[in-house]
Design a protein around this motif. Structure first.
Motif, PDB file in Angstrom:
ATOM      1  N   ALA A   1       0.801  -1.228   0.000  1.00  0.00           N
ATOM      2  CA  ALA A   1       0.000   0.000   0.000  1.00  0.00           C
ATOM      3  C   ALA A   1       0.835   1.281   0.000  1.00  0.00           C
ATOM      4  O   ALA A   1       0.561   2.191  -0.798  1.00  0.00           O
ATOM      5  CB  ALA A   1      -0.970  -0.005   1.188  1.00  0.00           C
ATOM      6  N   PRO A   2       1.858   1.424   0.848  1.00  0.00           N
ATOM      7  CA  PRO A   2       2.600   2.684   0.841  1.00  0.00           C
ATOM      8  C   PRO A   2       3.270   2.990  -0.498  1.00  0.00           C
ATOM      9  O   PRO A   2       3.206   4.120  -1.001  1.00  0.00           O
ATOM     10  CB  PRO A   2       3.635   2.483   1.953  1.00  0.00           C
ATOM     11  N   GLY A   3       3.907   1.989  -1.099  1.00  0.00           N
ATOM     12  CA  GLY A   3       4.552   2.212  -2.390  1.00  0.00           C
ATOM     13  C   GLY A   3       3.557   2.495  -3.495  1.00  0.00           C
ATOM     14  O   GLY A   3       3.793   3.358  -4.360  1.00  0.00           O
ATOM     15  N   ALA A   4       2.419   1.778  -3.482  1.00  0.00           N
ATOM     16  CA  ALA A   4       1.390   2.008  -4.488  1.00  0.00           C
ATOM     17  C   ALA A   4       0.795   3.401  -4.340  1.00  0.00           C
ATOM     18  O   ALA A   4       0.462   4.061  -5.339  1.00  0.00           O
ATOM     19  CB  ALA A   4       0.300   0.947  -4.366  1.00  0.00           C
ATOM     20  N   TRP A   5       0.633   3.847  -3.111  1.00  0.00           N
ATOM     21  CA  TRP A   5       0.136   5.210  -2.854  1.00  0.00           C
ATOM     22  C   TRP A   5       1.048   6.233  -3.532  1.00  0.00           C
ATOM     23  O   TRP A   5       0.577   7.127  -4.239  1.00  0.00           O
ATOM     24  CB  TRP A   5       0.084   5.447  -1.341  1.00  0.00           C
ATOM     25  N   VAL A   6       2.348   6.116  -3.317  1.00  0.00           N
ATOM     26  CA  VAL A   6       3.307   7.076  -3.883  1.00  0.00           C
ATOM     27  C   VAL A   6       3.265   7.042  -5.408  1.00  0.00           C
ATOM     28  O   VAL A   6       3.244   8.093  -6.070  1.00  0.00           O
ATOM     29  CB  VAL A   6       4.723   6.775  -3.364  1.00  0.00           C
TER      30      VAL A   6
END
Length: 334
Positions: A111-116
């Motif tokens: 989730a964090p990487g996909a958000w960015v």
């Protein structure tokens, strides 16, 4: 130019019995986002094995969105936010993987990487206006988890803020699942306030991460954004606000969601709400199941209906949707 962006992904939470009607059974639910993308892009299936329907035969909201596209005309983009099954629709990837059951300790590690990555994508899309929709079975349950993780008051009283694809909203089951998710993650309700990536990683799903990231990036670049959907998109709006993005937002939903859930949270999030009725009530075909409380929203349906209303095509959507369903059912029926 207006573009409809469909964010498509999966969560293992959808396999919980009684949690979703976005697919005839638990196995077929994994194909629903992939099939929805094909229906909106082509008007028929390419690789998906079956047209998404509820257990009683209510057709997917993607058929409504496709009917509007055929009458209004708009560009589309499908973002792969963790598809579990292949799709024949062209997609853009942002590094998201399918989410696991939210009751596991770390259900959405990407989730964090996909958000960015999604935020960067949103900043760089060239359109004047985006209508952002989602397709993910089980997504209203994870939306409840995200809202509680952010400390949103409207989600703290048994989850009444979230809708359901089922006629009877299984709020008690959703609340039980999310309580187990908090226990597994060691996250406390409200602990992810102003840390939205934590909310989607530990009690959410990959689609919410991508929708929120993409929306934040688009708003930051000056693009107008319409969140085309229901209470899952409200959760995405909350994530955007907790990311510090305060630009104007619109939530475009259906009358069926408005009858099932409290959308007043939108005002607290400085999000204008537009509710559209596609006129499915009183029909003697499968679309009448929407008026009976099935499906209600999804695949950008609310946003597409707003575009139809803008152009004076709303009265043609019901018959147009039935044409789409009848066209695809003989070849790919359930």
């Amino acid at each position: 130019m207006t573009r409809l962006v469909l964010v498509a992904g999966t969560t293992g939470t959808a396999r919980i019995d009684g949690i979703s009607a976005a697919g005839a059974d638990a196995d077929l639910r994994a194909h629903t986002p992939s099939a929805d993308a094909e229906l909106i892009e082509y008007g028929h299936l390419v690789r998906a094995p079956v047209v998404p329907v509820s257990p009683t035969g209510c057709p997917t909201p993607a058929a409504v969105t496709r009917a509007v596209r055929e009458r209004v005309g708009f560009e589309t983009l499908v973002v792969d936010a963790g598809l579990a099954k292949p799709t024949g629709a062209p997609t853009v990837g942002v590094g998201a993987k399918p989410g696991r059951d939210v009751r596991e300790a770390d259900p959405v590690p990407t989730a964090p990487g996909a958000w960015v990555a999604a935020r960067k994508l949103g900043r760089n899309l060239p359109d004047d206006e985006l209508v952002v929709g989602e397709t993910i079975p089980g997504g209203t349950t994870t939306a409840l988890g995200v809202l509680r993780a952010l400390g949103v008051d409207a989600a703290s009283e048994g989850g009444a803020v979230v809708s359901s694809s089922l006629p009877e909203n299984p709020l008690a089951l959703k609340t039980e699942v999310i309580e187990a998710a908090f226990e597994a993650s060691d996250l406390e309700p409200g602990e992810a306030a102003y840390r939205p990536e934590l909310a989607v990683r530990f009690v959410g799903d990959p689609v919410l991460a991508v929708v929120a990231g993409l929306t934040a990036g688009a708003l930051e670049s000056g693009t107008d954004v319409i969140l085309g959907g229901g209470t899952q998109l409200l959760a995405a709006a909350a994530l955007v606000r907790h990311a510090g993005v305060a630009d104007p937002l619109t939530l475009a939903s259906t009358s069926y969601v408005a009858a099932d859930a409290d959308l007043s949270l939108a005002a607290d999030l400085d999000c204008e709400t537009v509710v559209t009725d596609p006129g499915f009530g009183g029909r003697d075909d499968a679309l009448a199941r929407y008026a009976d409380g099935e499906a209600k929203e999804g695949a950008g349906m609310g946003g597409a209906l707003l575009l139809a209303e803008r152009t004076g095509a709303l009265d043609t959507v019901a018959d147009g949707t039935l044409e789409v369903v009848e066209r695809i059912s003989p070849r790919h029926g359930p």
